[in-house]
Design a protein around this motif. Structure first.
Motif, PDB file in Angstrom:
ATOM      1  N   LEU A   1       0.849  -1.190   0.000  1.00 34.67           N
ATOM      2  CA  LEU A   1       0.000   0.000   0.000  1.00 34.67           C
ATOM      3  C   LEU A   1       0.888   1.245   0.000  1.00 34.67           C
ATOM      4  O   LEU A   1       1.778   1.369   0.838  1.00 34.67           O
ATOM      5  N   ALA A   2       0.652   2.146  -0.938  1.00 36.66           N
ATOM      6  CA  ALA A   2       1.411   3.403  -0.963  1.00 36.66           C
ATOM      7  C   ALA A   2       0.937   4.267   0.204  1.00 36.66           C
ATOM      8  O   ALA A   2      -0.202   4.733   0.202  1.00 36.66           O
ATOM      9  N   PHE A   3       1.785   4.450   1.183  1.00 40.30           N
ATOM     10  CA  PHE A   3       1.404   5.213   2.371  1.00 40.30           C
ATOM     11  C   PHE A   3       1.382   6.700   2.042  1.00 40.30           C
ATOM     12  O   PHE A   3       2.392   7.271   1.655  1.00 40.30           O
ATOM     13  N   ALA A   4       0.216   7.301   2.180  1.00 38.70           N
ATOM     14  CA  ALA A   4       0.045   8.724   1.856  1.00 38.70           C
ATOM     15  C   ALA A   4      -0.582   9.415   3.065  1.00 38.70           C
ATOM     16  O   ALA A   4      -1.804   9.578   3.141  1.00 38.70           O
ATOM     17  N   PRO A   5       0.232   9.799   4.044  1.00 33.29           N
ATOM     18  CA  PRO A   5      -0.315  10.375   5.273  1.00 33.29           C
ATOM     19  C   PRO A   5      -1.004  11.708   5.000  1.00 33.29           C
ATOM     20  O   PRO A   5      -0.549  12.503   4.183  1.00 33.29           O
ATOM     21  N   GLY A   6      -2.125  11.913   5.727  1.00 29.99           N
ATOM     22  CA  GLY A   6      -2.849  13.162   5.553  1.00 29.99           C
ATOM     23  C   GLY A   6      -2.969  13.974   6.820  1.00 29.99           C
ATOM     24  O   GLY A   6      -3.406  15.127   6.776  1.00 29.99           O
ATOM     25  N   VAL A   7      -2.582  13.391   7.949  1.00 30.91           N
ATOM     26  CA  VAL A   7      -2.868  14.030   9.222  1.00 30.91           C
ATOM     27  C   VAL A   7      -1.954  13.460  10.307  1.00 30.91           C
ATOM     28  O   VAL A   7      -1.468  12.335  10.202  1.00 30.91           O
ATOM     29  N   HIS A   8      -1.717  14.283  11.321  1.00 25.10           N
ATOM     30  CA  HIS A   8      -1.064  13.817  12.550  1.00 25.10           C
ATOM     31  C   HIS A   8      -2.090  13.913  13.678  1.00 25.10           C
ATOM     32  O   HIS A   8      -2.788  14.931  13.788  1.00 25.10           O
ATOM     33  N   ILE A   9      -2.149  12.887  14.545  1.00 21.25           N
ATOM     34  CA  ILE A   9      -3.044  12.961  15.707  1.00 21.25           C
ATOM     35  C   ILE A   9      -2.245  12.770  16.990  1.00 21.25           C
ATOM     36  O   ILE A   9      -1.130  12.224  16.977  1.00 21.25           O
ATOM     37  N   ASN A  10      -2.839  13.234  18.080  1.00 24.75           N
ATOM     38  CA  ASN A  10      -2.185  13.208  19.402  1.00 24.75           C
ATOM     39  C   ASN A  10      -0.804  13.867  19.361  1.00 24.75           C
ATOM     40  O   ASN A  10       0.135  13.438  20.029  1.00 24.75           O
ATOM     41  N   TYR A  11      -0.729  14.959  18.596  1.00 25.28           N
ATOM     42  CA  TYR A  11       0.565  15.616  18.399  1.00 25.28           C
ATOM     43  C   TYR A  11       1.063  16.302  19.670  1.00 25.28           C
ATOM     44  O   TYR A  11       2.254  16.556  19.815  1.00 25.28           O
ATOM     45  N   ALA A  12       0.170  16.541  20.627  1.00 27.41           N
ATOM     46  CA  ALA A  12       0.608  17.129  21.904  1.00 27.41           C
ATOM     47  C   ALA A  12       1.587  16.208  22.631  1.00 27.41           C
ATOM     48  O   ALA A  12       2.340  16.673  23.475  1.00 27.41           O
ATOM     49  N   GLU A  13       1.561  14.929  22.295  1.00 29.90           N
ATOM     50  CA  GLU A  13       2.419  13.960  22.990  1.00 29.90           C
ATOM     51  C   GLU A  13       3.658  13.603  22.183  1.00 29.90           C
ATOM     52  O   GLU A  13       4.375  12.653  22.526  1.00 29.90           O
ATOM     53  N   THR A  14       3.941  14.348  21.113  1.00 28.67           N
ATOM     54  CA  THR A  14       5.020  13.933  20.219  1.00 28.67           C
ATOM     55  C   THR A  14       6.393  13.965  20.876  1.00 28.67           C
ATOM     56  O   THR A  14       6.675  14.820  21.726  1.00 28.67           O
ATOM     57  N   VAL A  15       7.236  13.012  20.493  1.00 22.23           N
ATOM     58  CA  VAL A  15       8.670  13.081  20.789  1.00 22.23           C
ATOM     59  C   VAL A  15       9.467  13.186  19.492  1.00 22.23           C
ATOM     60  O   VAL A  15      10.690  13.164  19.511  1.00 22.23           O
ATOM     61  N   LEU A  16       8.736  13.243  18.369  1.00 24.49           N
ATOM     62  CA  LEU A  16       9.401  13.311  17.068  1.00 24.49           C
ATOM     63  C   LEU A  16       8.688  14.352  16.198  1.00 24.49           C
ATOM     64  O   LEU A  16       7.884  14.011  15.337  1.00 24.49           O
ATOM     65  N   PRO A  17       8.952  15.640  16.450  1.00 19.70           N
ATOM     66  CA  PRO A  17       8.284  16.677  15.652  1.00 19.70           C
ATOM     67  C   PRO A  17       8.592  16.505  14.163  1.00 19.70           C
ATOM     68  O   PRO A  17       9.724  16.171  13.791  1.00 19.70           O
ATOM     69  N   MET A  18       7.567  16.695  13.329  1.00 19.23           N
ATOM     70  CA  MET A  18       7.730  16.494  11.887  1.00 19.23           C
ATOM     71  C   MET A  18       7.179  17.706  11.157  1.00 19.23           C
ATOM     72  O   MET A  18       5.973  17.945  11.161  1.00 19.23           O
ATOM     73  N   LYS A  19       8.041  18.461  10.529  1.00 18.13           N
ATOM     74  CA  LYS A  19       7.616  19.662   9.818  1.00 18.13           C
ATOM     75  C   LYS A  19       7.312  19.292   8.376  1.00 18.13           C
ATOM     76  O   LYS A  19       8.134  19.453   7.486  1.00 18.13           O
ATOM     77  N   ASP A  20       6.116  18.776   8.162  1.00 20.49           N
ATOM     78  CA  ASP A  20       5.738  18.315   6.822  1.00 20.49           C
ATOM     79  C   ASP A  20       4.527  19.044   6.259  1.00 20.49           C
ATOM     80  O   ASP A  20       4.023  18.698   5.194  1.00 20.49           O
ATOM     81  N   GLY A  21       4.041  20.059   6.993  1.00 21.43           N
ATOM     82  CA  GLY A  21       2.934  20.849   6.471  1.00 21.43           C
ATOM     83  C   GLY A  21       1.561  20.220   6.648  1.00 21.43           C
ATOM     84  O   GLY A  21       0.555  20.830   6.292  1.00 21.43           O
ATOM     85  N   LEU A  22       1.491  19.010   7.172  1.00 25.41           N
ATOM     86  CA  LEU A  22       0.194  18.356   7.360  1.00 25.41           C
ATOM     87  C   LEU A  22      -0.479  18.871   8.625  1.00 25.41           C
ATOM     88  O   LEU A  22       0.188  19.313   9.554  1.00 25.41           O
ATOM     89  N   PRO A  23      -1.823  18.797   8.696  1.00 29.89           N
ATOM     90  CA  PRO A  23      -2.539  19.215   9.909  1.00 29.89           C
ATOM     91  C   PRO A  23      -2.098  18.376  11.107  1.00 29.89           C
ATOM     92  O   PRO A  23      -1.883  17.165  10.974  1.00 29.89           O
ATOM     93  N   LYS A  24      -1.982  19.051  12.255  1.00 35.39           N
ATOM     94  CA  LYS A  24      -1.513  18.380  13.465  1.00 35.39           C
ATOM     95  C   LYS A  24      -2.518  18.615  14.588  1.00 35.39           C
ATOM     96  O   LYS A  24      -2.599  19.694  15.148  1.00 35.39           O
ATOM     97  N   PHE A  25      -3.276  17.559  14.894  1.00 37.01           N
ATOM     98  CA  PHE A  25      -4.310  17.666  15.921  1.00 37.01           C
ATOM     99  C   PHE A  25      -3.711  17.429  17.302  1.00 37.01           C
ATOM    100  O   PHE A  25      -2.929  16.498  17.498  1.00 37.01           O
ATOM    101  N   ARG A  26      -4.113  18.281  18.259  1.00 39.20           N
ATOM    102  CA  ARG A  26      -3.658  18.111  19.643  1.00 39.20           C
ATOM    103  C   ARG A  26      -4.017  16.708  20.154  1.00 39.20           C
ATOM    104  O   ARG A  26      -3.202  16.038  20.752  1.00 39.20           O
ATOM    105  N   ASP A  27      -5.276  16.289  19.891  1.00 35.47           N
ATOM    106  CA  ASP A  27      -5.687  14.919  20.224  1.00 35.47           C
ATOM    107  C   ASP A  27      -6.305  14.287  18.971  1.00 35.47           C
ATOM    108  O   ASP A  27      -5.585  13.926  18.061  1.00 35.47           O
TER     109      ASP A  27
END
Ligand SMILES: [Zn+2]
Ligand SMILES: [Zn+2]
Length: 140
Positions: free
Chosen positions: A100-126
């Motif tokens: 499957l071609a992985f095509a991420p569209g969103v980040h979730i639970n980003y408030a808990e991240t240990v690996l910040p990713m500056k990719d321009g995708l929406p980042k939901f707190r939860d």
């Protein structure tokens, strides 16, 4: 379309059909602790699109919260998927579906991240509000 996947040792095999409801990254502490990796790359499917084709009696389940039934192979410990019964979707880990071609569209639970990713995708707190979350987004 259909995509095949299997556990680390190959005892458990599964197939998903159609297209995922969504793809992205979960940064929550639970995914991190269970997977041993900094984030979980998820692909979400309607439950009836996911079929176990071999080794079903070797699937073990660990459920810590009502939200997540985490499934893995009881021979190799390899992770397969997480069923989210209250959300009506199954997360078949992107790593479980190599074709499957992985095509991420969103980040979730980003408030808990240990690996910040500056990719321009929406980042939901939860979670997005349609999944019972706050719907609040965090700047990169
Ligand atoms: Zn296995
Ligand atoms: Zn998570």
């Amino acid at each position: 379309m259909s995509y095949s996947g299997q556990c680390f040792c190959g005892t458990v095999k599964l197939e998903v059909s159609g297209e995922p409801e969504g793809m992205g990254y979960c940064h929550c502490n639970s995914c991190r602790s269970w997977s041993g990796g900094p984030i979980n790359a998820f692909t979400l499917w309607k439950p009836d699109m996911v079929t176990v084709t071999a080794g079903e009696d070797h699937i073990a389940v660990f459920q810590k919260t009502p939200l997540s039934q985490r499934q893995y192979c009881d021979r190799c410990g390899g992770h397969l998927l997480t069923n989210h019964p209250t959300l009506g979707v199954v997360d078949v880990f992107a790593a479980t579906l190599p074709t499957l071609a992985f095509a991420p569209g969103v980040h979730i639970n980003y408030a808990e991240t240990v690996l910040p990713m500056k990719d321009g995708l929406p980042k939901f707190r939860d979670f997005p509000s349609e999944f019972g979350g706050s719907g609040e987004q965090i700047a990169e």
